[in-house]
Structures are given as C-alpha cells and as structure tokens.
Write an enzyme that holds these catalytic residues in place. Structure first.
Site, PDB file in Angstrom:
ATOM      1  N   GLN A 194      -6.742 -24.122  51.719  1.00 12.20           N
ATOM      2  CA  GLN A 194      -6.786 -23.145  52.639  1.00 12.20           C
ATOM      3  C   GLN A 194      -5.184 -22.768  53.061  1.00 12.20           C
ATOM      4  OE1 GLN A 194      -8.988 -21.061  53.454  1.00 12.20           O
ATOM      5  NE2 GLN A 194     -10.912 -21.840  53.529  1.00 12.20           N
ATOM      6  N   GLU A 235     -21.274 -28.532  43.337  1.00 17.75           N
ATOM      7  CA  GLU A 235     -20.301 -27.352  42.924  1.00 17.75           C
ATOM      8  C   GLU A 235     -20.355 -27.417  41.675  1.00 17.75           C
ATOM      9  OE1 GLU A 235     -17.225 -25.381  41.957  1.00 17.75           O
ATOM     10  OE2 GLU A 235     -17.790 -25.579  44.069  1.00 17.75           O
ATOM     11  N   CYS A 262     -15.413 -15.437  53.873  1.00 18.70           N
ATOM     12  CA  CYS A 262     -14.146 -14.738  53.885  1.00 18.70           C
ATOM     13  C   CYS A 262     -14.359 -13.068  53.759  1.00 18.70           C
ATOM     14  CB  CYS A 262     -13.239 -15.551  52.782  1.00 18.70           C
ATOM     15  SG  CYS A 262     -13.859 -15.135  51.333  1.00 18.70           S
TER      16      CYS A 262
END
Length: 453
Positions: A284, A334, A409
């Site tokens: 981030q 993932e 986001c």
C-alpha cells in the site's frame, strides 16, 4: 440556445459528481467541468457535446467557491500536479468523498438502510506516496520526468510533486541532474528507440529508498555508474536496480530486474510485522492510512479472537498476517502463485504460525476447505478494482458464512457487489470511507455484511 464545440460560456458549479468533476447547467443542459468547485462561477470552453450533456474546461474563474483551496489562477489538472481533487480544501475533499460513496451505494447498489460514517482523513494529506513511477521525456533539450497530461502521453514536470515523499522528490531531481550531464537518450515510444523509459522510487518509514531505472536495451556500465553517482548524492538510496523493458507497452517495469547494489529489498513495518519489498512487490502506498484502513476492517469482526477467517484475494498476505495477530486462524487464498510464495516467506520470517496459505481460485478453495470440515466463521475480501466475480459471492452464500468484511478501492464495484450480496441474503450494516489517496477523487471503503436471519 444550442451549445457548440469551442463555445465560451459562463457557468455556476452546483455540485461534484462521482469521479470528481463539477456539474453546472447552461440553458438546462448539464455541463461537466474538471477541476471546478461547487460555488465557482467559471468561464468555460466547451470541448465535447452529447445529446444530454456537455463537457468543458475552465478558461477563467470569475468568482471562486468557498471550498476552493488555491488562488483562482490555478485551473488545470497540471496546475495541481495531476491531482483531480487538489483544488479543494482538505476538509471538503473528505466531505465529498463520503457523499460520493453514499450516492453510488444508493444508485448502483440500490441500498438504503445502512450506516455510513464520516471519511477517515489523513494527518499528512501531502507527500504521502511511498512509491512513484515517472516516465522520462525531453523538453527544451533537457531530460525531464513527471506525469502524463490528462488523456495524452505528453509528460509534464513539476519542481516538487505534492504527492510523492520529500525524499523521492529529492532523489528524482538529483537523478535527472546526473542524466542530463551524461546525455543518455530518452526512449521514444512511437519510434521504439532510445534508452531511458521510467524511474521508480520506493521509500519507507525509515527514510530509506529503492531506485529502479527502467531502460530499453542491455544496461551498459555507464547506467550502473549513474546509480552509484546517485548514491553519492543521496546516501538514503539503499537498493538499486535496472529493469529491462524492450517491449512496446504502457507497462513500466520490464520482465528482468538487474540488481546493481545495496540491499535486495526495502524493509517496512506494519503492526510490528516486517515486510520485504522488492521492485515488483505490491505494498500500500500510504502507510498512515493503511493502518487506519486495516484497523477499521479488523474492528468490524465480532469476537475476532475466537474466529477462523478466510482472507480472499490475499495477495502477498498483508491482511492475513495482520489479522493473525487477533484471529484464531486465517486461511489466505490467492490465485497468483508468486504472491502466495512471498506471503509464506514473510510469515515464516515473522514467526506467524496460524495462517494456511492456499494457492488457487476463491470459489474452488472455499469448497475444499468446507469438505475438509474446516470451521469458517467469517470472510474478508480485498479484491482488485474490478471487484468480485458474482460466482464467488454465490459460493460464499452457499457456505452459510455469517459475517463478511469487504475492503474496496472502487466504490462503484463495491456497490454492484453489495447489491448482489443483498439479493442473496446479506445485509450491509455499515460503511467506512477511508481517504487513502488525499488530493485525488479516489477513496477506499470498508463495509460489513451479515447474513439475514
């Protein structure tokens, strides 16, 4: 009166819409104006026309609105360093971001009965980016770097960018001074010739930096020497790479990253977890706000200490490792294998033992976990901007998982997915906007969903 392209009109800006453009009306025709503020009286040039609306750019501000942050001579995207909310006072940025999230949840999500809180702001709304990639270009015979003008590939340069860290600003400035002395050819994307393509600078909370020089062609000794010269000027540079990108592409970094000197990774800490950041690592870009974002997300779980939680779209495992500090057990799913391997390595280095890292698609791996009779109490999503596949949401509903925390986001895809979840039996209880990207119209949100009884 019918509007025409290139016509100059005067307009009062009434509101901001999702995406950050101001909206005014001329003879009942909606006109969208970038970089405008509610309360502005502006002189506008019409640049495009549709049946029901037009778009214009500011020629001059006749009377600035009360929420305008800077003097009225600044009217363009470039004046604000490519920041589409830079013209707004910071408290107004936070207000409009909350309104935008609420608006898309009602219009796209078709939801009404949820609680939305005031946007969590930053104490450092400038110089917060810990990663920046700038393209190189020529201007007046000099090598420059910067950002693309809106809807073009023309590079513009500013003396000190308001978003990237002070250290990154200084490093890029020193690098360009060296490059101009060496007169290294800049890459021309139309002709596919030249050498210098981009520079990436990553910085951390310890005032250290990694520099990656992106080039076309095999790196010669003089390019490596440039990076050594940069370290002499900026001893904070602790790692240096040359990335070779010989493709005709808009992707900045190449397939091959050549280590030049220093540490192979840049170190960072988040919630006492040590992360290794390589040139291509995802991390981030705003550390202060990342802490607030993840603290909010974790607080949305009821009785987190006694729960087994799935971290879907876990990437390099950041959320899973932070969550592991509180949760009973975490299953991190993932699809990208390299990201899963990076996550396993980081967890081992930090002696974290209550995470199972699983490589594969969320919907399939969730079913496998349940067939193994694993008890799953809750799930956390942090998907890419495109949001979550509807089939994944239906798979979650079939499991009977009671509690969902969703980090997004992109409020539009969050609202779309919230609508799907509502239809399959989950209520959105509360939403928290978090300002991860001050000076821009981008906003992160955290939402909590519970299964309807």
């Amino acid at each position: 009166m019918v509007l025409k392209k290139d016509q100059i009109i005067e307009l009062d800006i009434e509101k901001l819409i999702f995406g950050g453009e101001g909206l005014g009306y001329y003879e009942k025709m909606a006109v969208f104006v970038p970089m405008s503020v509610p309360g502005d009286r502006v002189r506008v040039k019409i640049i495009s026309l549709k049946k029901s609306y037009a778009r214009g750019i500011i020629e001059a501000i006749i009377k600035p609105g009360e929420e305008r942050a800077a003097d009225k001579d600044k009217v363009t995207f470039e004046d604000f360093h490519g920041c589409d909310f830079g013209m707004l006072k910071y408290e107004s940025q936070l207000k409009y971001k909350k309104e935008m999230v609420e608006d898309v949840l009602k219009k796209i999500g078709k939801l009404e009965n949820f609680e939305i809180y005031d946007t969590i702001g930053s104490t450092s709304p400038k110089y917060y980016r810990n990663k920046v990639i700038e393209p190189f270009a020529y201007k007046d015979g000099k090598i420059i770097s910067g950002f693309f003008k809106k809807k073009s590939h023309e590079v513009f340069e500013v003396s000190e960018n308001m978003l990237q860290s002070k250290l990154a600003n200084r490093i890029t400035k020193e690098l360009k001074e060296i490059l101009n002395k060496k007169r290294i050819p800049v890459y021309d994307e139309k002709k596919h010739r030249g050498i210098l393509r981009h520079v990436m600078v990553r910085t951390n909370s310890f005032d250290e930096a990694m520099v990656v020089l992106v080039v076309k062609g095999e790196p010669a000794k003089n390019l490596k020497k440039i990076l050594y010269d940069l370290r002499d000027r900026c001893p904070e540079v602790k790692a240096a790479y040359i990335s070779v990108n010989n493709k005709r592409t808009n992707v900045a970094l190449g397939d091959e990253d050549i280590y030049v000197y220093g540490d192979e990774v840049l170190k960072e800490e988040l919630f006492d977890i040590k992360f290794n950041i390589s040139p291509k690592s995802f991390f981030q870009i705003n550390l202060e706000q990342t802490k607030k974002l993840y603290e909010t997300a974790i607080s949305y779980f009821d009785d987190v200490k006694n729960k087994n939680i799935v971290d879907a779209y876990s990437g390099t495992g950041t959320i899973a490792m932070i969550l592991s500090r509180w949760a009973k057990k975490v299953f991190a799913i993932e699809m990208v294998k390299s990201a899963t391997l990076d996550a396993k390595k980081t967890s081992m280095e930090n002696k974290i033992k209550n995470i199972d890292f699983i490589n594969g698609k969320v919907e399939g791996k969730l079913e496998e976990l349940l067939k193994k009779r694993e008890k799953i109490d809750a799930i956390i999503f942090d998907p890419p901007r495109k949001g979550i596949e509807e089939s994944v949401l239906h798979s979650v509903a079939k499991t009977g998982i009671n509690e969902i925390v969703y980090i997004s986001c992109n409020p539009s895809t969050f609202a779309r997915d919230a609508n799907v979840l509502n239809e399959i039996g989950y209520d959105l209880l509360k939403v928290q906007p978090v300002d991860m990207f001050p000076q821009t119209s981008h906003i992160e949100v955290v939402g909590k969903f519970v299964k309807r009884t």
